[in-house]
Design an enzyme around this catalytic site. Structure first.
Site, PDB file in Angstrom:
ATOM      1  N   ASN A 122      66.559  19.604  59.514  1.00 26.58           N
ATOM      2  CA  ASN A 122      67.757  19.220  60.266  1.00 26.58           C
ATOM      3  C   ASN A 122      68.072  17.784  59.878  1.00 26.58           C
ATOM      4  O   ASN A 122      67.436  16.844  60.344  1.00 26.58           O
ATOM      5  CB  ASN A 122      67.500  19.345  61.766  1.00 26.58           C
ATOM      6  CG  ASN A 122      68.724  19.006  62.610  1.00 26.58           C
ATOM      7  OD1 ASN A 122      69.735  18.550  62.100  1.00 26.58           O
ATOM      8  ND2 ASN A 122      68.622  19.223  63.909  1.00 26.58           N
ATOM      9  N   ARG A 148      69.599  23.485  58.965  1.00 27.18           N
ATOM     10  CA  ARG A 148      70.650  23.493  59.982  1.00 27.18           C
ATOM     11  C   ARG A 148      71.892  22.876  59.363  1.00 27.18           C
ATOM     12  O   ARG A 148      71.875  21.748  58.878  1.00 27.18           O
ATOM     13  CB  ARG A 148      70.232  22.671  61.198  1.00 27.18           C
ATOM     14  CG  ARG A 148      71.314  22.636  62.272  1.00 27.18           C
ATOM     15  CD  ARG A 148      71.164  21.451  63.186  1.00 27.18           C
ATOM     16  NE  ARG A 148      72.196  21.442  64.212  1.00 27.18           N
ATOM     17  CZ  ARG A 148      72.623  20.340  64.826  1.00 27.18           C
ATOM     18  NH1 ARG A 148      72.110  19.176  64.526  1.00 27.18           N
ATOM     19  NH2 ARG A 148      73.571  20.413  65.743  1.00 27.18           N
ATOM     20  N   HIS A 207      76.133  24.395  68.931  1.00 30.12           N
ATOM     21  CA  HIS A 207      74.879  24.762  69.626  1.00 30.12           C
ATOM     22  C   HIS A 207      74.630  26.265  69.560  1.00 30.12           C
ATOM     23  O   HIS A 207      73.916  26.823  70.396  1.00 30.12           O
ATOM     24  CB  HIS A 207      74.903  24.338  71.102  1.00 30.12           C
ATOM     25  CG  HIS A 207      74.907  22.861  71.327  1.00 30.12           C
ATOM     26  ND1 HIS A 207      75.576  22.274  72.385  1.00 30.12           N
ATOM     27  CD2 HIS A 207      74.331  21.842  70.643  1.00 30.12           C
ATOM     28  CE1 HIS A 207      75.407  20.963  72.337  1.00 30.12           C
ATOM     29  NE2 HIS A 207      74.647  20.675  71.279  1.00 30.12           N
ATOM     30  N   ARG A 228      80.012  11.025  74.619  1.00 27.77           N
ATOM     31  CA  ARG A 228      81.313  11.636  74.367  1.00 27.77           C
ATOM     32  C   ARG A 228      82.014  11.899  75.694  1.00 27.77           C
ATOM     33  O   ARG A 228      81.387  12.315  76.669  1.00 27.77           O
ATOM     34  CB  ARG A 228      81.164  12.951  73.605  1.00 27.77           C
ATOM     35  CG  ARG A 228      80.518  12.810  72.232  1.00 27.77           C
ATOM     36  CD  ARG A 228      80.290  14.187  71.632  1.00 27.77           C
ATOM     37  NE  ARG A 228      79.455  14.118  70.444  1.00 27.77           N
ATOM     38  CZ  ARG A 228      78.599  15.061  70.080  1.00 27.77           C
ATOM     39  NH1 ARG A 228      78.479  16.160  70.811  1.00 27.77           N
ATOM     40  NH2 ARG A 228      77.880  14.922  68.997  1.00 27.77           N
ATOM     41  N   GLU A 243      65.625  25.977  68.613  1.00 23.95           N
ATOM     42  CA  GLU A 243      66.557  26.206  67.516  1.00 23.95           C
ATOM     43  C   GLU A 243      65.846  26.311  66.177  1.00 23.95           C
ATOM     44  O   GLU A 243      66.268  27.049  65.286  1.00 23.95           O
ATOM     45  CB  GLU A 243      67.580  25.071  67.486  1.00 23.95           C
ATOM     46  CG  GLU A 243      68.462  25.024  68.726  1.00 23.95           C
ATOM     47  CD  GLU A 243      69.263  23.749  68.833  1.00 23.95           C
ATOM     48  OE1 GLU A 243      70.404  23.718  68.343  1.00 23.95           O
ATOM     49  OE2 GLU A 243      68.748  22.771  69.414  1.00 23.95           O
TER      50      GLU A 243
END
Length: 412
Positions: free
Chosen positions: A21, A100, A189, A250, A395
């Protein structure tokens, strides 16, 4: 440069998958058995491109750190990783590399063997994910150089959401912008929502194809996904990861008129606006203190910090409001899933969210809620409530599993 055999190897049952990742200044990695999720080794290279670059590797609860040599980049990090894997006799049993990749656009709804053509499409999709896809490509290039004998597979964050119907992904702007420029909602996600949905089905003792769930991935980035008969039918993130819930830095959903006001009346540049909404908003922006939920909870409880309390209150309200609104996508609801760093560990956030969902028949069991943290999973609702499942996401296991499945399919 450390290089491995130039001939691609076939997967064997004993092989593990190296999951990569890659961020702009970091590389997160795990060596995983795809059949059972066992993690043989994991770690993080961080502060890349600076003279403080370091790689941290953990195996069997033993942790070691290594300073990276010049040029302190992703390739240097992977060189050190290869050397350590060789020292630990783990190289020969690596079957492939799973990457990823954040944005797959409409092109990719499944894991994909990386070819020059796929690399080019990932590069073109960087326009939709300028902070992510270029970094993912750096990781792919670095792994191709360091692991020349291994197949490289891309697993896309957006892939799970490609089952959304048109009514869920079309924006209320000119349809020609979608036709000409692919401006639509994609969602992110995906690997996390996919994993926890499968785990929820097991806990509910129900086939995933019959499960109707709402999944909340809550961390520094946050998203809600509606899962109908095992498939994503709506999700809160949009063309970019900035839409939807308020997050660590965010802002999430924002009146577009505010942007015009900032630019036209307050003298903000487009770069200023981008920095504001992506890096200076959310929990950090409201609290003025931190984007870390743990820091804010401590400030709220120990120091009676009103700004920290406000930030967390807004955060929880928006999560609850979104969960309630997304229930409109379903006619049946088997349960709610909470995952991600905050969803798995903050009993306070979970309590604040769930107590606002009584209309959907969610009632919290406070003792279960307090006990279900730090890796513990389970139903934190009362027996009379709809299930509210805290599930630890994984993940990396999804990427390892899907990489193995894809390559096994090619071999057969």
């Amino acid at each position: 440069m450390t290089q491995l055999n130039s001939k691609f190897k076939q997967l064997s049952p004993s092989d593990s998958i190296l999951v990569i990742n890659c961020g702009s200044s970091s590389v997160k990695f795990s060596l995983i058995k795809p059949d059972n999720g066992e993690t043989l080794l994991s770690g993080l290279a961080e502060r890349l491109l600076t003279d403080e670059a370091v790689i941290k590797i953990e195996q069997n609860d033993e942790k070691n750190s290594y300073q990276l040599p010049s040029p302190y980049n992703h390739q240097a990090a992977l060189e050190v990783l290869v050397e350590q894997l060789q020292c630990l006799n783990l190289v020969e049993n690596i079957g492939a590399i799973g990457h990823r990749v954040v944005h797959g656009g409409e092109q990719y709804s499944q894991p994909t063997l990386i070819t020059p053509e796929v690399e080019q499409e990932i590069k073109q999709l960087s326009a939709l994910a300028p902070l992510h896809n270029p970094a993912n490509l750096i990781g792919i290039k670095a792994c191709q150089a360091a692991f020349q004998n291994l197949s490289q597979v891309a697993v896309f964050d957006t892939a799970y959401h490609q089952t959304m119907p048109e009514k869920a992904y079309i924006y209320g702007i000119s349809y020609s912008l979608y036709e000409a420029h692919s401006i639509r909602r994609y969602g992110f996600h995906g690997t996390s929502h996919y994993f926890v949905a499968k785990q929820a089905a097991k806990q509910l003792n129900k086939p995933i194809e019959q499960c109707n769930l709402i999944s909340a991935h809550l961390g520094n980035g946050c998203s809600i996904t509606v899962i109908k008969n095992g498939k994503s039918v709506d999700t809160s993130m949009g063309m970019t990861p900035g839409e939807g819930l308020m997050m660590g830095t965010r802002c999430g959903d924002l009146d577009s008129g505010i942007i015009f006001h900032l630019v036209n009346s307050l003298g903000y540049s487009i770069e200023d606006v981008d920095k504001l909404v992506n890096k200076e908003s959310g929990l950090l922006g409201i609290s003025g203190l931190s984007n870390d939920c743990r820091v804010l909870q401590a400030a709220m409880i120990d120091d009676n910090n009103e700004q920290a309390k406000l930030a967390l209150t807004v955060f929880c309200y928006r999560i609850a409001k979104s969960i309630a609104s997304y229930s409109a996508s379903l006619t049946e609801l088997d349960g709610l899933i909470l995952t991600g760093g905050i969803g798995e560990n903050s009993s306070w956030v979970r309590s604040e969210v769930i107590k606002q969902l009584s209309l959907l028949n969610f009632v919290l069991d406070e003792e279960k809620n307090e006990a279900t943290r730090f890796g513990a999973s389970g139903n934190i609702a009362t027996s009379s409530s709809r299930p509210c499942l805290v599930i630890t996401t994984n993940e990396e296991w999804v990427i390892a599993e899907q990489t193995s499945q894809l390559l096994s399919h090619f071999a057969s």
